[in-house]
Design a protein around this motif. Structure first.
Motif, mmCIF file in Angstrom:
data_model
loop_
_atom_site.group_PDB
_atom_site.id
_atom_site.type_symbol
_atom_site.label_atom_id
_atom_site.label_comp_id
_atom_site.label_asym_id
_atom_site.label_seq_id
_atom_site.Cartn_x
_atom_site.Cartn_y
_atom_site.Cartn_z
ATOM 1 N N SER A 57 0.869 -1.170 0.000
ATOM 2 C CA SER A 57 0.000 0.000 0.000
ATOM 3 C C SER A 57 0.906 1.219 0.000
ATOM 4 O O SER A 57 1.923 1.254 0.706
ATOM 5 C CB SER A 57 -0.909 0.002 1.235
ATOM 6 N N ILE A 58 0.547 2.217 -0.794
ATOM 7 C CA ILE A 58 1.405 3.382 -1.037
ATOM 8 C C ILE A 58 0.631 4.669 -0.765
ATOM 9 O O ILE A 58 -0.562 4.753 -1.036
ATOM 10 C CB ILE A 58 1.903 3.387 -2.498
ATOM 11 N N ALA A 59 1.325 5.656 -0.220
ATOM 12 C CA ALA A 59 0.744 6.992 -0.061
ATOM 13 C C ALA A 59 1.844 8.019 -0.292
ATOM 14 O O ALA A 59 3.034 7.733 -0.113
ATOM 15 C CB ALA A 59 0.135 7.172 1.326
ATOM 16 N N HIS A 60 1.445 9.220 -0.688
ATOM 17 C CA HIS A 60 2.404 10.306 -0.840
ATOM 18 C C HIS A 60 1.700 11.617 -0.576
ATOM 19 O O HIS A 60 0.507 11.784 -0.861
ATOM 20 C CB HIS A 60 3.059 10.321 -2.221
ATOM 21 N N ASP A 93 2.883 15.923 -0.528
ATOM 22 C CA ASP A 93 3.965 16.901 -0.707
ATOM 23 C C ASP A 93 5.187 16.176 -1.246
ATOM 24 O O ASP A 93 5.122 15.537 -2.279
ATOM 25 C CB ASP A 93 4.249 17.632 0.599
ATOM 26 N N CYS A 94 6.293 16.251 -0.541
ATOM 27 C CA CYS A 94 7.542 15.648 -1.013
ATOM 28 C C CYS A 94 7.890 14.384 -0.243
ATOM 29 O O CYS A 94 9.054 13.962 -0.209
ATOM 30 C CB CYS A 94 8.676 16.661 -0.877
ATOM 31 N N ILE A 95 6.904 13.745 0.383
ATOM 32 C CA ILE A 95 7.125 12.531 1.176
ATOM 33 C C ILE A 95 6.345 11.382 0.561
ATOM 34 O O ILE A 95 5.156 11.498 0.268
ATOM 35 C CB ILE A 95 6.673 12.723 2.638
ATOM 36 N N GLY A 96 7.026 10.254 0.369
ATOM 37 C CA GLY A 96 6.374 9.022 -0.048
ATOM 38 C C GLY A 96 6.485 7.997 1.053
ATOM 39 O O GLY A 96 7.466 7.984 1.811
ATOM 40 N N THR A 97 5.483 7.144 1.185
ATOM 41 C CA THR A 97 5.517 6.105 2.205
ATOM 42 C C THR A 97 4.847 4.850 1.659
ATOM 43 O O THR A 97 3.961 4.927 0.800
ATOM 44 C CB THR A 97 4.831 6.566 3.512
ATOM 45 N N ALA A 98 5.281 3.704 2.147
ATOM 46 C CA ALA A 98 4.713 2.432 1.707
ATOM 47 C C ALA A 98 4.764 1.443 2.857
ATOM 48 O O ALA A 98 5.602 1.544 3.756
ATOM 49 C CB ALA A 98 5.489 1.881 0.506
ATOM 50 N N VAL A 99 3.829 0.489 2.828
ATOM 51 C CA VAL A 99 3.908 -0.662 3.718
ATOM 52 C C VAL A 99 3.823 -1.904 2.842
ATOM 53 O O VAL A 99 2.945 -2.026 1.991
ATOM 54 C CB VAL A 99 2.800 -0.670 4.806
ATOM 55 N N VAL A 100 4.781 -2.808 3.013
ATOM 56 C CA VAL A 100 4.787 -4.094 2.326
ATOM 57 C C VAL A 100 4.381 -5.152 3.339
ATOM 58 O O VAL A 100 4.931 -5.194 4.448
ATOM 59 C CB VAL A 100 6.177 -4.401 1.723
ATOM 60 N N PHE A 101 3.436 -6.007 2.971
ATOM 61 C CA PHE A 101 2.840 -6.916 3.939
ATOM 62 C C PHE A 101 2.512 -8.257 3.282
ATOM 63 O O PHE A 101 2.346 -8.336 2.053
ATOM 64 C CB PHE A 101 1.552 -6.299 4.503
ATOM 65 N N PRO A 102 2.391 -9.327 4.079
ATOM 66 C CA PRO A 102 1.968 -10.615 3.512
ATOM 67 C C PRO A 102 0.563 -10.493 2.928
ATOM 68 O O PRO A 102 -0.300 -9.831 3.501
ATOM 69 C CB PRO A 102 1.972 -11.561 4.723
ATOM 70 N N GLU A 103 0.341 -11.128 1.802
ATOM 71 C CA GLU A 103 -0.964 -11.048 1.146
ATOM 72 C C GLU A 103 -2.075 -11.579 2.043
ATOM 73 O O GLU A 103 -3.234 -11.159 1.937
ATOM 74 C CB GLU A 103 -0.926 -11.837 -0.155
ATOM 75 N N ALA A 104 -1.722 -12.491 2.955
ATOM 76 C CA ALA A 104 -2.708 -13.063 3.874
ATOM 77 C C ALA A 104 -3.145 -12.079 4.952
ATOM 78 O O ALA A 104 -4.104 -12.340 5.680
ATOM 79 C CB ALA A 104 -2.130 -14.324 4.537
ATOM 80 N N HIS A 105 -2.428 -10.950 5.086
ATOM 81 C CA HIS A 105 -2.680 -9.994 6.166
ATOM 82 C C HIS A 105 -2.860 -8.599 5.574
ATOM 83 O O HIS A 105 -1.920 -7.805 5.524
ATOM 84 C CB HIS A 105 -1.497 -10.012 7.149
#
Length: 253
Positions: free
Chosen positions: A105-108, A110-122
């Motif tokens: 899941s990705i969000a951004h 202004d000049c900041i990007g963030t992401a969370v990578v997670f198991p597909e089961a969760h």
């Protein structure tokens, strides 16, 4: 460029899984190409066809944060082996050479990007938004009558705007899990309770009791992660602040 990556331990009654969050700060220079040591040919081609500066900046921030989170979580040093494709609803789809069953899941903002990578089961979803009174009316339009009544007694413009932004990010984050965005009725995403506990806001939903949100005040921003309600997890905000504190407080447009 500044970056921060942290693994999250997702503790459930019968198992422990791992996820990773990342933050990236970068000022995109108009006309600069993507680094082909980091991005594959398909990503570079897509980027080059984007016309507007903001879309190019958002693409760069989102993909960099996703690649860095996946690299740390899955011990993949070659960022070219991590790519993010786009689904038919515009949702990001993580692709890692030889590694199935993880998503992002990705969000951004202004000049900041963030992401969370997670198991597909969760399933997990994130959002990051700047606090600003100029957005109050827009956010209020996405609240139900019951939600507006619950926050109507909040004192102070800053506090009210911050709580409105919490509501917005919570709804945005769960809509990413559901893959609906704000195309659905505000009643579907209704927040039934928001409490401030242990340094963050914890929110639960009227129609999705299996999920809960944790929202953090990071300077001028609210950062929210929605995850299964019975999962226990925490983020090291002190470590994040050590790296990003000046960025979270700067006026970046």
């Amino acid at each position: 460029m500044a970056s921060y990556v942290e693994q999250l331990m997702l503790k459930r009654e019968d198992t422990v899984m791992k996820a990773a969050v990342s933050f990236v700060h970068a000022d995109y220079n108009t006309g600069a190409p993507l680094d082909r040591e980091v991005f594959d040919s398909e990503e570079c081609s897509y980027f080059e066809n984007l016309v507007f500066h903001r879309r190019k900046s958002n693409f760069l921030l989102g993909r960099l944060s996703a690649k860095q989170a996946a690299s740390v979580l899955l011990s993949e040093p070659n960022l070219r082996n991590v790519s993010v494709k786009t689904g038919i609803f515009g949702q990001p789809l993580l692709r890692i050479t030889g590694v199935p069953s993880y998503q992002v899941s990705i969000a951004h903002c202004d000049c900041i990007g963030t992401a969370v990578v997670f198991p597909e089961a969760h399933p997990m979803g994130i959002d990051l938004e700047r606090i600003g009174p100029n957005r109050n009316k827009t956010i209020e339009s996405q609240l139900t009558t019951e939600e507006r009544e619950r926050i109507s007694d909040v004192q102070g413009v800053e506090e009210y705007s911050a709580l409105l932004t919490v509501f917005w990010t919570v709804k945005e984050a769960i809509s990413k899990i559901l893959r609906t965005g704000f195309t659905t009725s505000p009643h579907v995403l209704e927040i039934i309770e928001t409490r401030f506990v242990n340094g963050y806001y914890r929110s639960t939903f009227s129609h999705f009791p299996q999920y809960a949100a944790q929202s953090y005040r990071l300077g001028n921003y609210i950062y929210t992660i929605v995850a299964p309600r019975k999962t226990e997890w925490s983020i090291n905000t002190s470590g994040l602040y050590e790296k990003f504190n000046p960025i979270f407080h700067r006026n970046c447009v």
